[in-house]
Scaffold this motif. Structure first.
Motif, PDB file in Angstrom:
ATOM      1  N   GLY A   1      31.200 -42.387 -13.284  1.00 53.69           N
ATOM      2  CA  GLY A   1      30.408 -41.635 -12.318  1.00 53.69           C
ATOM      3  C   GLY A   1      30.684 -42.064 -10.893  1.00 53.69           C
ATOM      4  O   GLY A   1      30.678 -41.237  -9.981  1.00 53.69           O
TER       5      GLY A   1
ATOM      6  N   PHE B   1      33.395 -40.069  -9.138  1.00 52.99           N
ATOM      7  CA  PHE B   1      32.970 -38.775  -8.605  1.00 52.99           C
ATOM      8  C   PHE B   1      32.053 -38.952  -7.410  1.00 52.99           C
ATOM      9  O   PHE B   1      32.147 -38.230  -6.424  1.00 52.99           O
ATOM     10  CB  PHE B   1      32.267 -37.960  -9.689  1.00 52.99           C
ATOM     11  CG  PHE B   1      33.181 -37.510 -10.770  1.00 52.99           C
ATOM     12  CD1 PHE B   1      34.212 -36.637 -10.487  1.00 52.99           C
ATOM     13  CD2 PHE B   1      33.036 -37.960 -12.047  1.00 52.99           C
ATOM     14  CE1 PHE B   1      35.070 -36.223 -11.469  1.00 52.99           C
ATOM     15  CE2 PHE B   1      33.886 -37.553 -13.047  1.00 52.99           C
ATOM     16  CZ  PHE B   1      34.909 -36.683 -12.759  1.00 52.99           C
ATOM     17  N   ARG B   2      31.150 -39.944  -7.499  1.00 50.34           N
ATOM     18  CA  ARG B   2      30.220 -40.154  -6.387  1.00 50.34           C
ATOM     19  C   ARG B   2      30.953 -40.536  -5.128  1.00 50.34           C
ATOM     20  O   ARG B   2      30.543 -40.184  -4.024  1.00 50.34           O
ATOM     21  CB  ARG B   2      29.223 -41.261  -6.750  1.00 50.34           C
ATOM     22  CG  ARG B   2      28.230 -40.832  -7.788  1.00 50.34           C
ATOM     23  CD  ARG B   2      27.450 -42.020  -8.256  1.00 50.34           C
ATOM     24  NE  ARG B   2      26.745 -41.723  -9.493  1.00 50.34           N
ATOM     25  CZ  ARG B   2      26.303 -42.638 -10.329  1.00 50.34           C
ATOM     26  NH1 ARG B   2      26.501 -43.914 -10.068  1.00 50.34           N
ATOM     27  NH2 ARG B   2      25.659 -42.299 -11.416  1.00 50.34           N
TER      28      ARG B   2
ATOM     29  N   LYS C   1      33.909 -39.542  -4.256  1.00 57.72           N
ATOM     30  CA  LYS C   1      34.739 -38.460  -3.714  1.00 57.72           C
ATOM     31  C   LYS C   1      33.900 -37.348  -3.107  1.00 57.72           C
ATOM     32  O   LYS C   1      34.433 -36.458  -2.462  1.00 57.72           O
ATOM     33  CB  LYS C   1      35.596 -37.854  -4.820  1.00 57.72           C
ATOM     34  CG  LYS C   1      36.559 -38.802  -5.429  1.00 57.72           C
ATOM     35  CD  LYS C   1      37.918 -38.667  -4.812  1.00 57.72           C
ATOM     36  CE  LYS C   1      38.866 -39.574  -5.549  1.00 57.72           C
ATOM     37  NZ  LYS C   1      39.991 -39.931  -4.718  1.00 57.72           N
ATOM     38  N   SER C   2      32.628 -37.320  -3.402  1.00 56.64           N
ATOM     39  CA  SER C   2      31.808 -36.220  -2.916  1.00 56.64           C
ATOM     40  C   SER C   2      30.506 -36.783  -2.383  1.00 56.64           C
ATOM     41  O   SER C   2      29.626 -37.143  -3.147  1.00 56.64           O
ATOM     42  CB  SER C   2      31.563 -35.255  -4.073  1.00 56.64           C
ATOM     43  OG  SER C   2      30.329 -34.646  -3.956  1.00 56.64           O
ATOM     44  N   ILE C   3      30.444 -36.920  -1.066  1.00 55.77           N
ATOM     45  CA  ILE C   3      29.244 -37.507  -0.452  1.00 55.77           C
ATOM     46  C   ILE C   3      28.580 -36.448   0.393  1.00 55.77           C
ATOM     47  O   ILE C   3      29.200 -35.879   1.282  1.00 55.77           O
ATOM     48  CB  ILE C   3      29.613 -38.725   0.405  1.00 55.77           C
ATOM     49  CG1 ILE C   3      30.227 -39.785  -0.475  1.00 55.77           C
ATOM     50  CG2 ILE C   3      28.400 -39.274   1.076  1.00 55.77           C
ATOM     51  CD1 ILE C   3      30.498 -41.055   0.244  1.00 55.77           C
TER      52      ILE C   3
ATOM     53  N   ASP D   1      23.069 -37.510  -0.608  1.00 57.97           N
ATOM     54  CA  ASP D   1      23.420 -38.814  -1.165  1.00 57.97           C
ATOM     55  C   ASP D   1      23.293 -39.916  -0.135  1.00 57.97           C
ATOM     56  O   ASP D   1      23.016 -41.038  -0.478  1.00 57.97           O
ATOM     57  CB  ASP D   1      24.878 -38.814  -1.631  1.00 57.97           C
ATOM     58  CG  ASP D   1      25.126 -37.800  -2.680  1.00 57.97           C
ATOM     59  OD1 ASP D   1      24.357 -37.764  -3.628  1.00 57.97           O
ATOM     60  OD2 ASP D   1      26.087 -37.036  -2.548  1.00 57.97           O
TER      61      ASP D   1
ATOM     62  N   PRO E   1      21.408 -42.446  -7.081  1.00 58.06           N
ATOM     63  CA  PRO E   1      22.428 -43.196  -6.330  1.00 58.06           C
ATOM     64  C   PRO E   1      22.420 -42.726  -4.885  1.00 58.06           C
ATOM     65  O   PRO E   1      22.928 -41.655  -4.571  1.00 58.06           O
ATOM     66  CB  PRO E   1      23.738 -42.838  -7.028  1.00 58.06           C
ATOM     67  CG  PRO E   1      23.337 -42.247  -8.311  1.00 58.06           C
ATOM     68  CD  PRO E   1      22.030 -41.589  -8.052  1.00 58.06           C
TER      69      PRO E   1
END
Lengths: 303, 197
Positions: free
Chosen positions: B30, B33-34, B36-38, B77, B103
């Protein structure tokens, strides 16, 4: 068994194709803004990231509405013929698709209002008002097509257009109708001039204001599936469907064209939007339907 | 009222304590992915807000590293504290931070979030942000230029990928300590009323 296999295939196709296109759409918008833009697979990453986050619940209706929206949209999706993939042959009726598509919207509306956030209520109110605005011109045009073809089956309408080559498409037979259809399509997709329901700067994303984490991920997926249904319907009704490859190419062109228009215009207010839809597209749709019914020109203009 | 130097609030330093434990496979997965996409929250407190429009738009183009502005804390995020933070704003920051999904990361801009900057002895401005909410990353400068902001975001991405941005875990684990500091700065509020707090 074959039906099940085809349905699974269609859902997977919609998932990968539409999410890829959503990434390309972001890239195209960025290039029009003279930016570099995110990579084409960004939407996959966004989706998986939202699923990896925690999320909260505002009660049973809030959770259930999300599932109802996603499930209802997937149920709609498998009625849409994509090229040769026709899951329910002879049952892919236009009215079935339009009624089932409302299940998705109503599930989302129910869930958003269940969250209790006032922005969500305003967003849902705007979304349903917008639905009322674009559906009347759209249905009016499609009635013209159904009257001309004497059937409401999407697959049959797509087949009927392929007999005369490119000039047999409803796009060329009913030029006013395709304008109405495209304007309504942009309203259905929530593209820029018609994105009053999700206005981030005014009402903080509207119906989506309370969603985060997994709920948001499911609603993003629902939006992508709904986009596939709406664009697929447009391609089948006006651009003649075709083989699977032809269908996907036409889909690409329609979707990117809508994106390019959306990236250079500003937002309508909701009252301007309703007045616009009831003035221009509805008048065009009435003229088109009258031509089809009274002269038969839309049916046989090129013969 | 703001904290002053005489009040000893810092008996333990939560930033010294370690929140790290072994990450499971799915957490590591996870984190890719977290990182790469904020999605950042479209909310700004001080002067640093001026640096964000150029970071977002054509010249520096935040979207190319996967960042996008979000209008609501539920979807965001990362929370950016861009500059000085008055005590009155601190309450909104805490509400906002607690509404974000789990997160979640905090980035402090400039010297004001570190030590108060030019407002270090002001009665209305807090002097250290990480007494109140856990900060994962500070970006130096007053104010940081867009290059520094972009570089900070890349650093944050690396930290998330390696599993080092654990402010949200620290906030859960040492919630009592943060809550005590928050109450001391803001006073206890029983009725959450926007106009009579």
């Amino acid at each position: 068994m074959s039906t099940f296999f085809k349905a699974t295939l269609l859902v997977l196709l919609a998932f990968f194709w539409q999410l890829t296109l959503a990434g390309i759409q972001r890239k195209v918008t960025a290039r029009i803004h003279r930016r570099v833009g995110s990579p084409w697979y960004q939407n996959f990453i966004d989706l998986f990231k939202t699923w990896s986050k925690s999320s909260i619940s505002h009660g049973f209706i809030y959770d259930f509405g999300v599932l109802m929206a996603l499930g209802g949209t997937i149920a709609t999706l498998i009625f849409v013929p994509a090229g040769h993939i026709v899951v329910f042959d002879k049952l892919d009726n236009f009215f079935v698709i339009v009624y089932l598509l409302a299940v998705g919207s109503l599930g989302m509306a129910m869930s958003a209002v269940g969250s209790g956030n006032p922005w969500a209520s305003i967003g849902v109110m705007r979304a349903l008002t917008q639905m009322l605005a674009y559906e009347i011109p759209y249905i009016m045009t499609v009635f013209g097509i159904i009257y001309a073809n004497k059937t409401a089956s999407i697959h049959a309408i797509a087949q009927a257009q392929q007999t005369m080559g490119i000039l047999g498409w409803n796009m060329f037979r009913m030029p006013l109708g395709v304008i109405v259809g495209f304007i309504s399509l942009m309203g259905m997709l929530g593209k820029k001039p018609y994105d009053a329901p999700i206005a981030p700067a005014e009402i903080a994303s509207g119906p989506l204001v309370e969603y985060g984490g997994k709920h948001l991920g499911m609603l993003m997926l629902q939006h992508e599936f709904a986009t596939f249904v709406e664009v697929g319907l447009f391609v089948n009704l006006f651009l003649g469907g075709g083989t699977l490859i032809a269908f996907l190419i036409k889909y690409f062109i329609v979707y990117i064209l809508a994106t390019m228009i959306a990236s250079v215009v500003a937002r309508f207010k909701i009252d301007q939007l309703v007045v616009f839809y009831y003035k221009v597209p509805l008048a065009l749709a009435l003229i088109q339907t009258a031509i089809v019914i009274f002269t038969g020109l839309g049916v046989s203009i090129w013969l | 009222m703001a904290l002053n130097e005489n009040e000893k609030i810092n008996e333990i330093d939560v930033n010294e304590l370690d929140c790290r434990d072994t990450l499971t496979f799915w957490e590591k997965f996870g984190n890719i992915f977290r990182s790469k996409s904020i999605w950042m929250l479209h909310y700004c407190t001080g002067c640093g807000a001026m640096e964000l429009p150029p970071t977002m738009t054509s010249r520096f183009d935040m979207e190319r590293i996967g960042m996008a502005p979000m209008a609501t804390p539920r979807q965001a995020d990362v929370l950016l504290i861009t500059g000085y933070l008055s005590v009155k704003t601190l309450r909104r920051i805490i509400y906002t931070y607690e509404q974000m999904q789990n997160p979640k990361y905090v980035v402090g801009f400039g010297s004001c979030t570190l030590n108060g900057g030019v407002y270090y002895d002001s009665y209305a401005v807090i002097s250290r942000l990480d007494y109140y909410i856990p900060v994962d990353l500070y970006i130096a400068g007053c104010m940081p230029r867009p290059e520094a902001v972009m570089s900070g975001f890349k650093k944050l991405m690396d930290m998330i990928k390696k599993g080092e941005a654990l402010g949200w875990k620290r906030y859960q684990k040492y919630y009592d300590w943060y809550k005590k500091n928050q109450i001391r700065a803001l006073g206890e509020v029983y009725v959450k009323d926007e106009f009579h707090e």
